[in-house]
Design an enzyme around this catalytic site. Structure first.
Site, PDB file in Angstrom:
ATOM      1  CB  SER A  57      -0.892   0.003   1.250  1.00 46.79           C
ATOM      2  OG  SER A  57      -1.494   1.272   1.449  1.00 46.79           O
TER       3      SER A  57
ATOM      4  CE1 TYR B 248      -4.229  -2.154   5.027  1.00 46.97           C
ATOM      5  CE2 TYR B 248      -3.334   0.042   4.645  1.00 46.97           C
ATOM      6  CZ  TYR B 248      -3.818  -1.162   4.157  1.00 46.97           C
ATOM      7  OH  TYR B 248      -3.872  -1.373   2.799  1.00 46.97           O
TER       8      TYR B 248
END
Length: 268
Positions: A153, A166
């Protein structure tokens, strides 16, 4: 893409979104696919089952072999079983795509429940390592080259307040990619990552709201969000022989989101 036809591919987290797009793209390229999914007990089960069936039909239409395997990649026993079933069914493994990942609703970092933090790290980082370990073992035992692609990401490098777990999992994935790539480069094993930016997916609540989507796109230099198919195209490239001299890299597929867009205008 060059030399993907006939390759055997495991896609962890292939039930929907980017993973599903990757599976369809590899089937179009002529690869045999092992589709991994993680079934949760929820009202979405029926919908997700129908989506998996649709994916299977699309893959079958390209005349390639495929199987569907339920596994929680954060659990070592599940992963070992998944690899064993894939080898038995397809005859071997050439490519691993670590796409499985989860995130939670945003919360202040001092208020995050530790069990939620642990679960995100367990799936996104620990699961990626376990799958990679099993793939590397297979590549070494069979004495042939192999490829691993991790789905990271932009938040492996962009700090994301309220999503500490995350962000930490994706930051860890960046160094895991680089470490494994360096360790096994001389064994013919290539390991890379893609880092998607804002992508139009059902799991992103803003994707179904034109107003919210417009707010997101204001932060993207290209002024649009990405598609799962665009992410899948980069994965296919990195897995192919066209990328034979690339390892240990993260390719940002983000419309320029990591280019410090706020600095586009003079500010000093």
């Amino acid at each position: 893409m060059k030399d993907l036809k006939g390759k055997n591919v495991i896609i962890a987290g292939a039930g929907k979104g980017i993973g599903r797009a990757i599976a369809i793209r590899f089937a179009q390229e002529g690869a045999n696919i092992a589709l991994n999914y993680y079934e949760q007990s929820s009202s979405q089960d029926t919908q997700e089952m129908m989506l998996r069936e649709q994916t299977s039909l699309q893959i079958e239409s390209h005349g390639v072999k495929h199987l569907v395997i339920q596994a929680d990649i954060s659990q070592e026993e599940d992963v070992v079983n998944m690899f064993s079933k894939t080898v038995d069914s397809l005859g071997g493994i050439d490519i691993l795509i670590n796409n499985a990942g989860i995130h939670a609703n945003g919360a202040s970092s001092h208020e995050i429940n530790i069990s939620e933090f642990d679960r995100i790290i367990a799936v996104n980082l620990r699961g990626t390592y376990i799958c990679s370990r099993e793939a590397i073992k297979h590549f070494l035992e069979t004495s042939h080259s192999g490829v691993i692609i991790n789905n990271s990401s932009v938040y492996e490098v962009i700090p994301r307040p309220y999503y500490a777990a995350y962000s930490a999992s994706k930051g860890g994935m960046e160094n895991l990619t680089r470490t494994l790539a360096l360790e096994y480069a001389d064994k013919g094993i290539r390991i890379n990552s893609i880092a998607p930016g804002a992508t139009a997916l059902p799991i992103n609540p803003w994707a179904s709201s034109p107003d919210e989507k417009a707010k997101v796109e204001q932060h993207i230099p290209m002024r649009r969000t990405g598609t799962p198919e665009e992410m899948a195209a980069v994965v296919a490239f990195l897995a192919s022989e066209e990328a034979s001299y690339i390892t240990g890299q993260t390719i940002f597929v983000d419309g320029g989101l990591t280019l410090y867009p706020d600095f586009r205008q003079p500010w000093s």
